[in-house]
Design a protein around this motif. Structure first.
Motif, PDB file in Angstrom:
ATOM      1  N   ASN A 100       1.156   9.470  -6.118  1.00 60.12           N
ATOM      2  CA  ASN A 100       1.625  10.852  -6.010  1.00 60.12           C
ATOM      3  C   ASN A 100       2.554  11.212  -7.163  1.00 60.12           C
ATOM      4  N   GLN A 111      -6.318  13.290  -7.901  1.00 59.72           N
ATOM      5  CA  GLN A 111      -5.887  12.242  -6.982  1.00 59.72           C
ATOM      6  C   GLN A 111      -6.635  10.935  -7.194  1.00 59.72           C
ATOM      7  N   SER A 148       0.763   4.161  -2.882  1.00 63.14           N
ATOM      8  CA  SER A 148       0.497   5.546  -2.505  1.00 63.14           C
ATOM      9  C   SER A 148       1.555   6.485  -3.063  1.00 63.14           C
ATOM     10  N   LYS A 151       0.823  -1.212   0.000  1.00 67.10           N
ATOM     11  CA  LYS A 151       0.000   0.000   0.000  1.00 67.10           C
ATOM     12  C   LYS A 151       0.857   1.263   0.000  1.00 67.10           C
ATOM     13  N   SER A 152       2.038   1.202   0.625  1.00 61.91           N
ATOM     14  CA  SER A 152       2.932   2.361   0.624  1.00 61.91           C
ATOM     15  C   SER A 152       3.498   2.615  -0.759  1.00 61.91           C
ATOM     16  N   ARG A 201      -4.998   7.314  -8.448  1.00 64.52           N
ATOM     17  CA  ARG A 201      -5.086   6.106  -7.636  1.00 64.52           C
ATOM     18  C   ARG A 201      -5.724   4.958  -8.409  1.00 64.52           C
TER      19      ARG A 201
END
Length: 284
Positions: free
Chosen positions: A13, A23, A9, A5-6, A27
């Protein structure tokens, strides 16, 4: 070692900053790239495994796809597919990428096709086949003919019809109506080229990677629409419908073209953003 998940993320970005996507869009695209990197897992799998440690092999696969997207290549081309009306369609650089706005065209057509009666439908400039194949699957009593001038695009459409088991679809190589001379249909649909030839958007975003012949049509973008509307009366049955997608600022002009060629009940349907998107008329 990074968690799944990191990594996603951070990647979202990076993509947002590089592409200008909002955003949510960033995603969604990152999720699609990761699912592809993992061999086609679903969204629920990603959520359940968000704390998994990312392997070096996965990172390399994912970073390769992300680099292509950051360079501007459309996600549909990277993945080789695009969802349309709840189904996956194969996509290549030889075809226009199916877009959500075109579902308005499909829904407008479905409203005029009886679900339990035989009818004949023509989809012109079919590309991936998304429109015609969707109509065929939603209305199994219909016989749908899909046409395209591009042999490469037509090959993709035929494969999509096979993969989706659209057995009531016939695909023909054709320069608009040339392959269906003497035939008449209950309904004709088309998402033709309608962008102005000098529109700067053709050199921006996903459009840079799509075939120009599927996008641009003369100085005002209406050359192909004029041709379709002018010849459609000779290929429609009495009271048959012609339904065409066009640009957000072309509704008035397209209605005028329809009204000059034996069509009644001419009106324009707006998309979810409130923009003119589809114009239709009934043969008098």
């Amino acid at each position: 070692m990074a968690k799944l998940k990191s990594l996603m993320s951070c990647a979202a970005n990076r993509l947002q900053q590089a592409s200008g996507l909002d955003q949510t869009e960033a995603r969604i695209e990152i999720r699609a790239l990761m699912q592809h990197s993992l061999g086609g897992v679903n969204h629920a799998w990603l959520i359940a495994h968000g704390d998994d440690t990312v392997t070096d092999a996965l990172r390399v696969r994912f970073e390769s796809l992300l680099a292509r997207r950051i360079q501007g290549e459309p996600v549909a081309h990277i993945l080789g597919r695009r969802e349309f009306y709840g189904r996956d369609f194969a996509v290549t650089p030889d075809t226009l990428i199916p877009r959500p706005d075109t579902e308005i065209l499909v829904e407008t057509a479905l409203d005029r096709i009886p679900p339990d009666q035989a009818c004949e439908i023509l989809d012109m400039g079919t590309g991936t086949g998304a429109i015609g194949i969707t109509l065929a699957l939603e209305r199994p009593h219909a016989q749908v003919t899909i046409l395209d001038y591009s042999e490469a695009a037509l090959a993709i459409a035929r494969e999509n019809a096979r993969q989706l088991s659209a057995h009531n679809v016939a695909a023909l190589h054709s320069d608009w109506f040339s392959a269906v001379q003497g035939q008449r249909f209950d309904l004709i649909v088309s998402n033709p080229p309608y962008v102005e030839a000098d529109d700067p958007h053709l050199q921006q975003g996903d459009l840079r990677f799509e075939p120009i012949t599927a996008l641009a049509s003369g100085t005002d973008g209406l050359d192909d629409i004029r041709r379709i509307v002018a010849h459609a009366p000779m290929h429609l049955k009495p009271s048959g419908w012609l339904i065409i997608e066009h640009g957000y600022n072309q509704g008035e002009a397209v209605r005028s073209i329809f009204s000059g060629h034996y069509f009644a009940n001419v009106h324009t349907v707006q998309d979810l953003a409130g923009h003119d998107r589809v114009t239709l008329g009934q043969l008098t």
